[in-house]
Design a protein around this motif. Structure first.
Motif: not given
Length: 946
Positions: A739-763
């Motif tokens: 039921d995937i209608t937009s291959a480009s959207l699906a690819k972008r969403k599938l790749n989003s996990d390892d492209r996700h930015f993680h935050s960290m700080a030390r104050i």
């Protein structure tokens, strides 16, 4: 003549004595065969002299196989040397005095289940009828078998039909740990309902999403249409909040499987359950579905973020820091220094410090309905997000009868480790009218969970003692080179779990450390290592540790404590080099009494060879960076790699090499694969393979699907989210579309996990001012800023912001560009204003930097460019320039583990700036801190870490 008679009489006596040493062995030989054997013996003028050594202690040389006297690891064969052999020497079989060889011919009955011994027969590709032991040849001999005894079967006469389930997914609150926390329940329960079918049925599963977020369900290990596989943005669009989704597919297989969410981190908080497919003719035996899991009170998103921001909080909770103070106290300072010289972190076997471990959502579960003599089948699925589990049983042996839903010839063991997402069917016996503990222990041994079988007085299983982490650290030091690669030792071929490198850490195998030298560890379960070790020692005294397999002369102990067949040295094609020598066999040490399952011990009951077809061979290296928690294949994450194209009709062979220090359970969707484990045509079928560090394993599968994309990934949830996987894509046109209608959207969403930015700080908030840093980072890229804000203008204020990208497999290089702002009030002649306890710069006048350039550090606003490189001892070096050509070289390190909770840090650069500080970790987010800075001077206060 008398001499000849005496010699003949002596030979008869010898033969008689030899026969008594092998009761039950039938060795029919014709005269011609005997003659041939004798001729072969006489013609053999030379033999190879075999010696054994330790990969960690090459100074060890032993004429016998066995274990290293220094570290307990399995000795490996050295290069053979040919030595002259007397022309008329007779072939002899050397056996230790306690070793016997029961080799009775096994007769299969209709309702009895047997298992051939896994000694390799001649000709690995078939069940050969000839076996060579030493120089002896034995024809038409059946090897010892595990006999479960009569097991009745029950036939399901109900015609195949559609079985319908409705699953309602809702938020709930549970208290599996120490605090009430959010979880996800299905039909009001955790685990999700056990779904039961019979082979030939049709599954119709209606999923009603009542969450406020998207979800999905993946049917782990099932053969089904691609659009039913349940991977969002790959085989379907996610199920929206409030929506209903139908999964419908035929049941064309049998066995123990499970199902779970494939959306985000939902699996960690309750979305897992058993999926049982019975045969049409199934065992009539009490059966319990057992779903193992791990639980953390921490939000899984925070767990994932914490793993990526280089915190060692989980190590503190598990007491696995291996600090310098501990190293000195236990005599392992050299080991610790070597470890950091090679840019490694502390030794650990798991990533997350969990608050509880569960069996069917309970830490303690019981089934009192069983009585003495009952056999019970446990259908075990490891639904843990990231935990491996040791399985042991206080009632005796564990008989393994299936893995990943596929039958195997039964094999008895004392214990086994079940990988993340793996399934095993095991049979245990209730010896007496008592309650016996089936103990489930996570690999890090911090806690445990128990399933009690039977009623009456409780019989606890032996607790597994605390791991010897410094021994593991020393082993990894020897296994890792300076480039971050695992060292391939000559003569050591590792595959199929046959050599567990962590064995050096198992006190029950390699012995306990000197308790006078070793600090008792204190974990979250409130048990010190000394207490645990003493308890385990006492428990083991009453434990039946007799190794029935030691009577098999072709077995020797493997590194993981397994009584292992010596044939188990597989090359990348799964072929096996067999060593039948039994000379000098010693099965008397304690460690060999513990029989641990490994893949080489498992054998399919029927041939599993693939149907003819063109062969496509692929090789992958499992890669990773524990410092930054990046996991990949061939140093590429999912978003960086192309799909792997295959065609229907091909046979696909995959060679996997684990070049990391972690185990990885690699899972293939929609297919079973043959694991080439040395059993030839009878290699086992699986859908997940546990690959130990340094192992090279080979799997192969038939590309039989009509098309579609199929995920192949590490099933440790947080490794998968970091991008450790690939997509196998059929080049054949998929008729039954998803039921995937937009291959480009699906690819972008599938790749989003390892492209996700993680935050960290030390104050840091201290008496002299504030200093700290903040960072956003993903697999390759970082945006970071650091600041120093003095309490007074003469203390200075500065901020450096950079945007960089990590390079290389180990990500030790980071080129960057940035912006640097520095301002510090100085005297009318540019001299430094002294205030309070601030003294002179230890490097003298800072008007010029150490490179002889006029310094602009007290007043600059400029763009910078440079590169960072991780040096030995985990020191970050940095070389940069600014728009004015001012150069700066800097060395710095954070988080030097002085004690389990005390951290030191330092910084020094050619601008004559320097700092030295200490932090004491109170909680995950709050530290007491103090430091000296060349600009701000001494300060003390608190530091907030995030």
């Amino acid at each position: 003549m008398k001499r000849i008679v005496l010699i003949a009489f002596g030979l008869v006596l010898y033969s008689f004595a030899f026969a008594q040493e092998m009761p039950g062995m039938k060795m029919p030989m014709s005269k011609s065969e005997t003659k041939k054997t004798g001729e072969k013996s006489n013609d053999n003028k030379s033999e190879e002299k075999v010696t054994y050594t330790c990969v960690m202690h090459p100074e060890i040389h032993s004429p016998k196989p066995g274990n290293c006297p220094k570290c307990g690891m399995k000795l490996v064969k050295e290069k053979s040397k040919t030595v002259a052999k007397p022309a008329n020497s007779s072939s002899k079989m050397h056996m230790s005095k306690d070793t016997s060889m029961p080799m009775k011919m096994g007769m299969d009955t209709k309702d009895s289940i047997h298992m051939d011994d896994n000694t390799q027969m001649s000709g690995d590709s078939s069940r050969g009828k000839t076996m060579n032991i030493g120089n002896m040849k034995m024809d038409n001999m059946d090897m010892p078998k595990v006999n479960l005894g009569p097991i009745k079967t029950i036939v399901n006469n109900t015609p195949p039909h559609t079985v319908t389930y409705h699953l309602y997914i809702r938020d709930t609150t549970v208290m599996f740990g120490k605090k009430p926390k959010r979880a996800i329940a299905v039909n009001g329960q955790i685990p999700m309902p056990t779904l039961t079918f019979t082979e030939g049925d049709t599954a119709e599963i209606w999923v009603h999403n009542e969450l406020n977020e998207e979800t999905s369900l993946h049917w782990h290990g099932l053969f089904l249409p691609n659009k039913m596989d349940g991977v969002p943005f790959l085989t379907q669009m996610p199920i929206k909040p409030g929506a209903t989704y139908l999964y419908k597919f035929p049941i064309i297989q049998h066995g123990t499987h499970w199902y779970h969410s494939h959306s985000g981190l939902q699996e960690q908080i309750g979305m897992y359950g058993a999926f049982i497919m019975n045969k049409r003719k199934e065992w009539d035996i009490p059966t319990i579905p057992v779903v193992l899991s791990d639980w953390t009170d921490m939000n899984p998103r925070e767990v994932n973020r914490s793993l990526h921001n280089q915190t060692d909080w989980f190590g503190i909770r598990k007491n696995t820091i291996q600090s310098y103070s501990e190293a000195i106290k236990t005599g392992h300072l050299k080991t610790k220094l070597t470890n950091e010289w090679k840019r490694m972190l502390a030794m650990d076997v798991s990533d997350v410090a969990y608050d509880n471990f569960l069996i069917n959502a309970k830490n303690q579960s019981s089934h009192p309905e069983f009585k003495a003599g009952d056999k019970v089948r446990l259908r075990i699925a490891n639904g843990g997000a990231s935990s491996y589990f040791w399985l042991t049983y206080s009632g005796g042996k564990i008989t393994v009868v299936a893995t990943d839903g596929n039958d195997v010839e039964p094999v008895e063991v004392d214990r086994l480790i079940i990988a993340v997402s793996e399934t095993y069917d095991v049979v245990v016996t209730i010896p007496e009218n008592k309650s016996y503990e089936f103990l489930v222990t996570p690999e890090d041994r911090t806690k445990s969970a128990s399933l009690w079988l039977g009623s009456g007085p409780k019989v606890p299983a032996a607790k597994l003692p605390t791991l010897k982490y410094f021994a593991g650290m020393k082993m990894m030091n020897d296994m890792m080179d300076m480039r971050g690669n695992m060292v391939q030792m000559e003569g050591m071929e590792m595959s199929n779990q046959s050599m567990d490198m962590n064995t050096v850490m198992y006190p029950e195998i390699t012995g306990y450390e000197n308790k006078g030298k070793t600090k008792g560890s204190q974990g979250d379960n409130g048990t010190s290592s000394s207490e645990t070790d003493n308890t385990a020692s006492q428990d083991m005294k009453g434990m039946d540790m007799k190794n029935e397999s030691k009577n098999d002369p072709d077995n020797t102990m493997s590194m993981n404590g397994t009584t292992e067949n010596r044939k188990n040295k597989a090359d990348e094609k799964g072929s096996v080099k067999m060593d039948n020598s039994m000379e000098g066999m010693d099965m008397g040490n304690t460690s060999s009494d513990i029989v641990t399952l490994n893949y080489t011990m498992l054998k399919a009951p029927e041939k599993t060879t693939l149907r003819p077809g063109p062969l496509k061979t692929l090789s992958f290296e499992l890669t990773g960076n524990m410092n930054r928690y990046v996991w990949s294949l061939d140093n590429k994450v999912v978003s960086e790699a192309d799909k792997i194209l295959i065609k229907k009709g091909e046979n696909v062979r995959i060679i996997l090499y684990n070049n990391t220090m972690m185990r990885h359970p690699m899972h293939l969707h929609g297919h079973d694969f043959r694991l080439l484990n040395g059993q030839g045509d009878y290699s086992i079928m699986k859908n997940i393979i546990d690959i130990m560090p340094m192992e090279r394993d080979t799997i192969e599968f038939a590309a039989t699907e009509p098309g579609g994309d199929w995920f192949f990934h590490c099933h440790i949830l947080y490794h998968m989210m970091s991008g450790m996987g690939r997509v196998f894509s059929y080049q054949d046109t998929l008729v039954d579309k998803t039921d995937i209608t937009s291959a480009s959207l699906a690819k972008r969403k599938l790749n989003s996990d390892d492209r996700h930015f993680h935050s960290m700080a030390r104050i840091g908030i201290e008496s002299a001012g504030s200093d700290g840093m903040a960072m956003l980072s993903n697999t390759r890229n970082t945006i970071a800023t650091a600041w120093h804000l003095g309490l007074h203008p003469e203390h200075g204020e500065e901020s450096e912001t950079t945007v960089g990208r990590y390079l290389g497999r180990m990500q030790w290089w980071r080129p960057f560009i940035g912006y640097d702002y520095h301002y510090k009030r100085v005297g009318p002649n540019g001299e430094e204003i002294k205030k309070g306890i601030m003294g002179n710069n230890i490097f003298g006048n800072d008007k010029y930097n150490m490179l002889g350039q006029l310094s602009n550090k007290n007043n600059r606003s400029t763009i910078t460019a440079g590169i960072q490189y991780l040096l030995p001892m985990n020191v970050i070096s940095e070389f940069r320039t600014d728009l004015y050509g001012k150069l700066r070289f800097q060395l710095m390190r954070e988080d030097i583990p002085v004690t389990p909770r005390l951290r030191a840090n330092f910084m020094v650069n050619t601008d004559k700036e320097y700092a030295l500080g200490m932090r004491y970790i109170i909680t995950k987010y709050v530290n007491l801190s103090s430091h000296y800075d060349s600009d701000m001077g001494w300060g003390a206060g608190i530091t907030i870490t995030y």
